[in-house]
Structure formats: structure tokens, C-alpha cells
Design a protein around this motif. Structure first.
Motif, PDB file in Angstrom:
ATOM      1  N   GLY A   1       5.975 -23.106 -64.218  1.00  0.00           N
ATOM      2  CA  GLY A   1       5.651 -24.520 -64.245  1.00  0.00           C
ATOM      3  C   GLY A   1       4.895 -24.964 -65.474  1.00  0.00           C
ATOM      4  O   GLY A   1       4.430 -24.161 -66.282  1.00  0.00           O
ATOM      5  N   PRO A   2       4.732 -26.285 -65.616  1.00  0.00           N
ATOM      6  CA  PRO A   2       4.032 -26.843 -66.775  1.00  0.00           C
ATOM      7  C   PRO A   2       2.529 -26.601 -66.721  1.00  0.00           C
ATOM      8  O   PRO A   2       1.860 -26.655 -67.750  1.00  0.00           O
ATOM      9  N   ALA A   3       1.975 -26.369 -65.533  1.00  0.00           N
ATOM     10  CA  ALA A   3       0.542 -26.081 -65.380  1.00  0.00           C
ATOM     11  C   ALA A   3       0.413 -24.750 -64.649  1.00  0.00           C
ATOM     12  O   ALA A   3       0.265 -24.713 -63.423  1.00  0.00           O
ATOM     13  N   PRO A   4       0.493 -23.636 -65.358  1.00  0.00           N
ATOM     14  CA  PRO A   4       0.505 -22.321 -64.700  1.00  0.00           C
ATOM     15  C   PRO A   4      -0.770 -22.063 -63.927  1.00  0.00           C
ATOM     16  O   PRO A   4      -1.854 -22.522 -64.281  1.00  0.00           O
ATOM     17  N   ARG A   5      -0.619 -21.340 -62.836  1.00  0.00           N
ATOM     18  CA  ARG A   5      -1.757 -20.960 -62.001  1.00  0.00           C
ATOM     19  C   ARG A   5      -2.718 -20.082 -62.795  1.00  0.00           C
ATOM     20  O   ARG A   5      -2.297 -19.266 -63.614  1.00  0.00           O
ATOM     21  N   GLN A   6      -4.010 -20.251 -62.536  1.00  0.00           N
ATOM     22  CA  GLN A   6      -5.035 -19.457 -63.211  1.00  0.00           C
ATOM     23  C   GLN A   6      -5.670 -18.465 -62.248  1.00  0.00           C
ATOM     24  O   GLN A   6      -5.898 -18.780 -61.083  1.00  0.00           O
ATOM     25  N   ALA A   7      -5.942 -17.264 -62.765  1.00  0.00           N
ATOM     26  CA  ALA A   7      -6.727 -16.264 -62.061  1.00  0.00           C
ATOM     27  C   ALA A   7      -7.708 -15.679 -63.071  1.00  0.00           C
ATOM     28  O   ALA A   7      -7.943 -16.273 -64.132  1.00  0.00           O
TER      29      ALA A   7
END
Length: 270
Positions: free
Chosen positions: A201-207
């Protein structure tokens, strides 16, 4: 609340006994639900060093999930390295090289990033990446989801890029997209916390990736004393509060003391 004590690179054979005793006292005081021991447990995979490591694990009197590091494979005993590279580790610390601990509030997945054919560098295979991602997806959003391995997936200083996990470009985004909250590492004896991201996606998930220093060895680095991490996860309905507190050994006091706390934003939706 779930509390994890994260330590790595004990390097038994080079341990400082006052630091060992101080760490046992810290664990007794904090009463973690789980101790994560991230490899390089011994200095040269010798029988006496594994025996010392086993005594330490038993003295913790807490549940322990451990994975091997490159130092836990024999270096000079070429026959053992070729035919039984994990024999000493298994006899001292358990037969399973990639253990998993699952509770109502936690999924902790151990990943063996060592390779007997490599002297130092770590690697994960495509099969490991897929297997871990599938287990993460099955965990659901209520648990803190942690992956423990020995080798780092992201560097804080340029000189450590050569030490990064081979296969990280596939593993990190796959695991983040599958729901991992924290990837824990060691190997380079330098504690730090950095964000990591998924690919979708355009706003990748953060970890996050959280590195531990050397827990009890004299092989400290960067002017930082022996150090460990304490991770507290506090779910509150749909909110998840997670803190990482670094504890450093203070020689003048003969004990570990808290150095600072960082709050981690946990991104749900998976």
C-alpha cells in the motif's frame, strides 16, 4: 500486562560474574513473564560454556525462549561443525532451534538465523519467511507479536551494514505486513530501536526492531555497559501501549539500572 526480558550475546566463557549475578537479581525483581535469549549464548560453543549457560538459564527461574547465534556453533572443532553443529546447544538449551511461546497476550517466535557454513553472517530462507508470516497472521490483533533472532535487520551506524541479516529485504516487509510488532536482535553488541516497515500500500504498516547489547560479557561496545531490554505490553481494549526500557549495568553500584524508556506505537488493523 505482559513483561519480557530481552537479552542477547551472553558469550559465556567471557562473562563477568558480578554482572551475571546482577542480571539474575534484576530478573528476580522484575519477574518477567518470558525471557528472550537471542543467541551467542557461548563464546566458542565449548561444553563448559554451554554448562555455564545452562546453569544461568536454570537460575533465572523464569520461562526462557532461546535461539542460537553464530558463536554457538563450534569454530575450531571442524568435525562437530560439519556433522553436529548444534549438538552442544541442543544438549544444554533444548532440542528445538526455533521455539514458539504463545499465551493470551503474546506470540513470541524464535528464528534460527545461523548457518553452519557461514562463520559470522546470518541468513533466513524463503521457507522461514513464509512459515513465520503465516504464524503471525494466525495470532490475531490482541497479542503482542514478537520475532526473536540473533542477527540484526537494520543498522544504526554505517559500519554495521555488513552484519545485517541476509534475506532481510524479503523477511522484514513480509513479517511487518503479517502483523509483527517487534523484531528483536543482537549480534553487534549495540542497543538501539529503529522503525521498520511493510511493503503493502501507499502507507506501509510500521513496526520496530529492538537491538540488545551484550548482557554479561566483557565484550562491550561503543562506551555502553552491559545492557538488556525490558518490554512491557499493556493492552487496553483496542489500544495497545508498549514500552521498551533499557537497563545498563552500573559497576559502582553492582546492579542494573534503568537508563530510559521509549514508547512504541503499535499499528493494528491485522
Amino acid at each position: 500486562m505482559t513483561r519480557i526480558l530481552h537479552l542477547s550475546d551472553t558469550h559465556f566463557g567471557t562473562e563477568r560474574e558480578p554482572v551475571v549475578q546482577a542480571l539474575l537479581a534484576l530478573s528476580d525483581a522484575l519477574q518477567p513473564d518470558l525471557v528472550l535469549l537471542g543467541g551467542d549464548i557461548t563464546q566458542r560453543a565449548r561444553r563448559s560454556q554451554f554448562a555455564a549457560a545452562r546453569r544461568f538459564v536454570q537460575a533465572l527461574q523464569r520461562p526462557v525462549l532461546a535461539v542460537p547465534g553464530n558463536h554457538d556453533i563450534p569454530l575450531f572443532n571442524l568435525a562437530a561443525r560439519l556433522f553436529d553443529p548444534y549438538g552442544g546447544y541442543r544438549r544444554a538449551l533444548g532440542a528445538v532451534l526455533e521455539p514458539v511461546v504463545e499465551t493470551d497476550g503474546l506470540l513470541a517466535i524464535g528464528v534460527n538465523s545461523t548457518r553452519p557454513g557461514r562463520h559470522k553472517n546470518g541468513q533466513v530462507s524463503a521457507a522461514q519467511v513464509v512459515r513465520v508470516a503465516q504464524r503471525l497472521r494466525e495470532a490475531g490483533p490482541g497479542r503482542l507479536r514478537v520475532v526473536l533472532l540473533h542477527h540484526p535487520v537494520r543498522a544504526a551506524v554505517e559500519s554495521d551494514h555488513a552484519n545485517l541479516l541476509i534475506g532481510r529485504d524479503l523477511a522484514v516487509p513480509a513479517w511487518v505486513d503479517a502483523g509483527v510488532d517487534i523484531i528483536l536482535g543482537g549480534h553487534i553488541h549495540l542497543p538501539y530501536i529503529l522503525p521498520i516497515h511493510g511493503a503493502a500500500g501507499p502507507a506501509p504498516r510500521q513496526a520496530w526492531t529492538v537491538q540488545a547489547g551484550t548482557a554479561v560479557s566483557h565484550r562491550v561496545r561503543g562506551g555502553i555497559s552491559n545492557s538488556v531490554n525490558v518490554i512491557d505490553h499493556m493492552p487496553d481494549n483496542e489500544r495497545h501501549r508498549c514500552s521498551v526500557q533499557r537497563w545498563d549495568y552500573q559497576a559502582e553500584a553492582g546492579e542494573f539500572r534503568a537508563q530510559g524508556t521509549q514508547m512504541l506505537a503499535l499499528h493494528r488493523g491485522i
